[in-house]
Scaffold this motif. Sequence first.
Motif: not given
Ligand code: ZN
Length: 79
Positions: A31-33, A53-58
């Motif tokens: 799970s993306c933190g 969109d989250c830049p870490v998990c796209n």
């Molecule tokens: Zn994310």
Amino acid sequence: MSVKSDIIKVTPPAFVGGGNLKEDIISSGHSCGYCHGNGFFWSEELRERVKKDCPVCNGSGKLDAVITIEWKPSNNHQK
Ligand SMILES: [Zn+2]
């Protein structure tokens, strides 16, 4: 913080000669933190709430951990 736990058993693979003594282990489905697994954030633009969109998990909400193991000759051998 990681919730999912994987155990990695480190065992030398059957190498064919020398060369690239690296291996990749991929641990997927974390799970993306950054977005807490949502995959997006609410953002206010021109007084409208838009999903970003989250830049870490796209936007997937999940992350894969790629663990690279490099094998090298031991420095600890007895003389
Ligand atoms: Zn994310």
